[in-house]
Design a protein around this motif. Sequence first.
Motif, PDB file in Angstrom:
ATOM      1  N   ARG A  74       0.854  -1.189   0.000  1.00 27.26           N
ATOM      2  CA  ARG A  74       0.000   0.000   0.000  1.00 27.26           C
ATOM      3  C   ARG A  74       0.886   1.234   0.000  1.00 27.26           C
ATOM      4  O   ARG A  74       1.792   1.352   0.818  1.00 27.26           O
ATOM      5  CB  ARG A  74      -0.899  -0.007   1.242  1.00 27.26           C
ATOM      6  CG  ARG A  74      -2.024   0.986   1.172  1.00 27.26           C
ATOM      7  CD  ARG A  74      -3.049   0.774   2.276  1.00 27.26           C
ATOM      8  NE  ARG A  74      -3.672  -0.540   2.135  1.00 27.26           N
ATOM      9  CZ  ARG A  74      -3.731  -1.445   3.112  1.00 27.26           C
ATOM     10  NH1 ARG A  74      -3.225  -1.196   4.290  1.00 27.26           N
ATOM     11  NH2 ARG A  74      -4.306  -2.605   2.907  1.00 27.26           N
ATOM     12  N   ASN A  77       2.097   7.532  -0.021  1.00 26.95           N
ATOM     13  CA  ASN A  77       1.492   8.707  -0.632  1.00 26.95           C
ATOM     14  C   ASN A  77       0.217   8.241  -1.342  1.00 26.95           C
ATOM     15  O   ASN A  77       0.270   7.627  -2.389  1.00 26.95           O
ATOM     16  CB  ASN A  77       2.473   9.334  -1.618  1.00 26.95           C
ATOM     17  CG  ASN A  77       1.897  10.565  -2.291  1.00 26.95           C
ATOM     18  OD1 ASN A  77       0.785  10.984  -1.977  1.00 26.95           O
ATOM     19  ND2 ASN A  77       2.634  11.128  -3.220  1.00 26.95           N
ATOM     20  N   LEU A  78      -0.914   8.510  -0.799  1.00 28.60           N
ATOM     21  CA  LEU A  78      -2.183   7.997  -1.340  1.00 28.60           C
ATOM     22  C   LEU A  78      -2.762   8.900  -2.420  1.00 28.60           C
ATOM     23  O   LEU A  78      -3.911   9.321  -2.349  1.00 28.60           O
ATOM     24  CB  LEU A  78      -3.185   7.799  -0.197  1.00 28.60           C
ATOM     25  CG  LEU A  78      -2.754   6.782   0.853  1.00 28.60           C
ATOM     26  CD1 LEU A  78      -3.760   6.731   1.993  1.00 28.60           C
ATOM     27  CD2 LEU A  78      -2.607   5.410   0.234  1.00 28.60           C
ATOM     28  N   ARG A  79      -1.980   9.190  -3.452  1.00 24.42           N
ATOM     29  CA  ARG A  79      -2.482   9.990  -4.569  1.00 24.42           C
ATOM     30  C   ARG A  79      -3.551   9.210  -5.309  1.00 24.42           C
ATOM     31  O   ARG A  79      -3.386   8.032  -5.617  1.00 24.42           O
ATOM     32  CB  ARG A  79      -1.340  10.330  -5.519  1.00 24.42           C
ATOM     33  CG  ARG A  79      -0.369  11.326  -4.937  1.00 24.42           C
ATOM     34  CD  ARG A  79       0.741  11.642  -5.877  1.00 24.42           C
ATOM     35  NE  ARG A  79       0.288  11.902  -7.228  1.00 24.42           N
ATOM     36  CZ  ARG A  79       1.094  12.251  -8.218  1.00 24.42           C
ATOM     37  NH1 ARG A  79       2.385  12.367  -7.994  1.00 24.42           N
ATOM     38  NH2 ARG A  79       0.623  12.473  -9.417  1.00 24.42           N
ATOM     39  N   LYS A  80      -4.639   9.864  -5.619  1.00 26.88           N
ATOM     40  CA  LYS A  80      -5.748   9.189  -6.307  1.00 26.88           C
ATOM     41  C   LYS A  80      -5.471   8.978  -7.782  1.00 26.88           C
ATOM     42  O   LYS A  80      -6.103   8.149  -8.423  1.00 26.88           O
ATOM     43  CB  LYS A  80      -7.024   9.988  -6.104  1.00 26.88           C
ATOM     44  CG  LYS A  80      -7.448   9.987  -4.657  1.00 26.88           C
ATOM     45  CD  LYS A  80      -8.735  10.745  -4.453  1.00 26.88           C
ATOM     46  CE  LYS A  80      -8.923  10.956  -2.986  1.00 26.88           C
ATOM     47  NZ  LYS A  80     -10.001  10.456  -2.351  1.00 26.88           N
ATOM     48  N   ASP A  81      -4.493   9.715  -8.344  1.00 26.40           N
ATOM     49  CA  ASP A  81      -4.211   9.586  -9.764  1.00 26.40           C
ATOM     50  C   ASP A  81      -3.164   8.506 -10.060  1.00 26.40           C
ATOM     51  O   ASP A  81      -2.807   8.285 -11.204  1.00 26.40           O
ATOM     52  CB  ASP A  81      -3.753  10.925 -10.349  1.00 26.40           C
ATOM     53  CG  ASP A  81      -2.506  11.462  -9.693  1.00 26.40           C
ATOM     54  OD1 ASP A  81      -2.302  11.211  -8.477  1.00 26.40           O
ATOM     55  OD2 ASP A  81      -1.724  12.136 -10.380  1.00 26.40           O
ATOM     56  N   THR A  83      -2.218   4.423  -9.268  1.00 29.80           N
ATOM     57  CA  THR A  83      -2.611   3.133  -8.702  1.00 29.80           C
ATOM     58  C   THR A  83      -1.454   2.156  -8.902  1.00 29.80           C
ATOM     59  O   THR A  83      -1.349   1.517  -9.946  1.00 29.80           O
ATOM     60  CB  THR A  83      -3.884   2.589  -9.389  1.00 29.80           C
ATOM     61  OG1 THR A  83      -4.900   3.580  -9.313  1.00 29.80           O
ATOM     62  CG2 THR A  83      -4.352   1.311  -8.724  1.00 29.80           C
TER      63      THR A  83
END
Length: 106
Positions: A74, A77-81, A83
């Motif tokens: 996981r 840095n949880l950038r939504k752009d 995956t």
Amino acid sequence: ALPPLNDGRHGGGAGLVASTLVVAAGVGKGGGAPLLTSSEALSEPPFTLGACLRAIPSATALLPSDAAFADASRPINLRKDITPSPLAVARPSDVAGAPGARRRAP
């Protein structure tokens, strides 16, 4: 353990092509010289990503079949752009092991 290389390398890169580990470039000694431009292909025994990563003595390798892989893969840095879908995660056991994990991970 991985078989020895014909030319020792400090740094460099490697890639896993089918079941052959291809090691490229690098430096012949610590300190930045001599710069090696050769490559070596190691095909015996047939290599897998897991075997290569688990041969790093100063790191722990996690593969999708490992229970801790989902949490380890996981992104911080949880950038939504973005995956990410890593094939494996190599965790150095200490600061000294970080270069080895980066260097050997294809």
